[in-house]
Write a protein that holds these residues in place. Structure first.
Motif, PDB file in Angstrom:
ATOM      1  N   LEU A  77      -5.639  -4.763  -2.511  1.00 57.17           N
ATOM      2  CA  LEU A  77      -6.147  -5.080  -1.509  1.00 57.17           C
ATOM      3  C   LEU A  77      -6.096  -6.216  -0.674  1.00 57.17           C
ATOM      4  O   LEU A  77      -6.180  -7.342  -1.333  1.00 57.17           O
ATOM      5  N   VAL A  78      -5.724  -6.180   0.883  1.00 53.59           N
ATOM      6  CA  VAL A  78      -5.534  -7.398   1.245  1.00 53.59           C
ATOM      7  C   VAL A  78      -6.067  -7.100   2.862  1.00 53.59           C
ATOM      8  O   VAL A  78      -6.473  -6.111   3.369  1.00 53.59           O
ATOM      9  N   ASP A  82      -4.383 -10.525   8.635  1.00 54.00           N
ATOM     10  CA  ASP A  82      -3.461 -11.468   8.100  1.00 54.00           C
ATOM     11  C   ASP A  82      -2.763 -11.391   6.870  1.00 54.00           C
ATOM     12  O   ASP A  82      -1.813 -12.148   6.425  1.00 54.00           O
ATOM     13  N   GLY A  83      -3.224 -10.324   6.087  1.00 45.49           N
ATOM     14  CA  GLY A  83      -2.422 -10.141   4.806  1.00 45.49           C
ATOM     15  C   GLY A  83      -3.023 -10.941   3.830  1.00 45.49           C
ATOM     16  O   GLY A  83      -2.321 -10.805   2.529  1.00 45.49           O
ATOM     17  N   MET A 102      -6.317  -3.321   3.818  1.00 42.68           N
ATOM     18  CA  MET A 102      -5.287  -2.646   3.596  1.00 42.68           C
ATOM     19  C   MET A 102      -5.033  -2.414   2.166  1.00 42.68           C
ATOM     20  O   MET A 102      -5.139  -3.303   1.549  1.00 42.68           O
ATOM     21  N   ALA A 103      -4.874  -0.951   1.862  1.00 39.29           N
ATOM     22  CA  ALA A 103      -4.608  -0.747   0.361  1.00 39.29           C
ATOM     23  C   ALA A 103      -3.135  -0.646   0.193  1.00 39.29           C
ATOM     24  O   ALA A 103      -2.473   0.057   0.993  1.00 39.29           O
ATOM     25  N   SER A 109       4.072  -3.532   1.257  1.00 41.54           N
ATOM     26  CA  SER A 109       3.856  -4.825   1.672  1.00 41.54           C
ATOM     27  C   SER A 109       2.893  -4.706   3.128  1.00 41.54           C
ATOM     28  O   SER A 109       3.352  -3.980   3.826  1.00 41.54           O
ATOM     29  N   TRP A 110       2.368  -5.798   3.136  1.00 47.53           N
ATOM     30  CA  TRP A 110       1.622  -6.000   4.539  1.00 47.53           C
ATOM     31  C   TRP A 110       2.558  -6.443   5.486  1.00 47.53           C
ATOM     32  O   TRP A 110       3.421  -7.119   5.418  1.00 47.53           O
ATOM     33  N   THR A 111       2.288  -5.645   6.834  1.00 43.11           N
ATOM     34  CA  THR A 111       3.066  -5.989   8.086  1.00 43.11           C
ATOM     35  C   THR A 111       2.096  -6.134   9.042  1.00 43.11           C
ATOM     36  O   THR A 111       0.957  -5.541   9.159  1.00 43.11           O
ATOM     37  N   ALA A 112       2.553  -6.956  10.027  1.00 35.52           N
ATOM     38  CA  ALA A 112       1.514  -7.410  11.151  1.00 35.52           C
ATOM     39  C   ALA A 112       1.432  -6.182  12.170  1.00 35.52           C
ATOM     40  O   ALA A 112       2.290  -5.334  12.438  1.00 35.52           O
TER      41      ALA A 112
END
Length: 239
Positions: A77-78, A82-83, A102-103, A109-112
């Motif tokens: 989880l983020v 902002d990740g 975000m899971a 990976s996290w994206t803006a």
């Protein structure tokens, strides 16, 4: 011998139950009360699927997010804005209710977000609205035979408040009060009219007295002479 053995087993059973019950109660007291579940928003890596879940802890939130989004284990989880990774229970407890998360599964990976300001509207609470003026009306009864009572309360800027309680009694008492106020109004009007008439009568009497005094006063000699003749000198008049 067998009797003594069975007797010892019977005595040991309730003792073991008491010991286990006391141990479980002690463990519950030491652990403290369980935190209440709080609401969170979770989404997948491309934000195409969003779900709302309730979880009291980070482990439960991971399980709820994996089940709601149908993701393969393990997941991470983020923060959606902002990740920032949410990995510890202490950091999880600092998050506000309704935080967007975000899971991510393995390899993701996290994206803006593409639209600016999108995450701000999700993760932050709406601004508090301050009312300038608020007026409330409360209609109630203190007795079944009463017509009803009205309470009006006004609040300014959420700080200053004032209220007025208008009590309406029974119909019979209401008619009595109306007649009493009507009688009082008529008496006050009569006093005003009487005072006004006395004052006007005094003015008329004073005007009539002035006119009578003017009629009784002697007319000067010069006013009787014709205006075409010049007035005689004072010495000739004495001769």
């Amino acid at each position: 011998m067998d009797y003594a053995k069975s007797l010892s087993q019977r005595l040991a059973a309730p003792v073991s139950k008491c010991v286990s019950a006391s141990a479980s109660m002690t463990q519950q007291l030491l652990a403290g009360p369980a935190p209440p579940p709080r609401p969170y928003r979770v989404c997948n890596w491309d934000r195409s699927l969003r779900k709302g879940v309730m979880a009291p802890s980070l482990a439960e939130l991971l399980r709820q997010a994996q089940s709601a989004l149908a993701l393969p284990a393990p997941i991470a989880l983020v923060l959606d804005e902002d990740g920032t990774a949410v990995e510890t229970e202490s950091f999880f407890r600092t998050l506000e209710e309704g935080t967007a998360l975000m899971a991510l599964s393995k390899g993701q990976s996290w994206t803006a977000p593409k639209t600016r300001g999108y995450q701000v509207s999700l993760s932050r609470k709406p601004p508090r609205r301050i009312d300038v003026a608020c007026v409330t009306f409360d209609l109630y009864k203190t007795h079944p035979k009463d017509l009803g009572c009205l309470n009006v309360k006004a609040t300014l800027y959420g700080t200053y408040s004032m209220s007025y309680d208008l009590r309406c009694y029974g119909a019979r008492r209401l008619v009595k009060e109306a007649l009493r106020w009507t009688l009082f109004t008529m008496q006050a009007t009569g006093h005003v009219l009487l005072g006004t008439s006395c004052y006007m009568q005094q003015l008329l009497d004073a005007t009539e007295e002035e006119q009578k005094e003017e009629e009784k006063s002697p007319v000067p000699l010069q006013s009787l002479l014709p205006r075409s003749l010049p007035a005689l000198p004072y010495k000739k008049m004495l001769q």
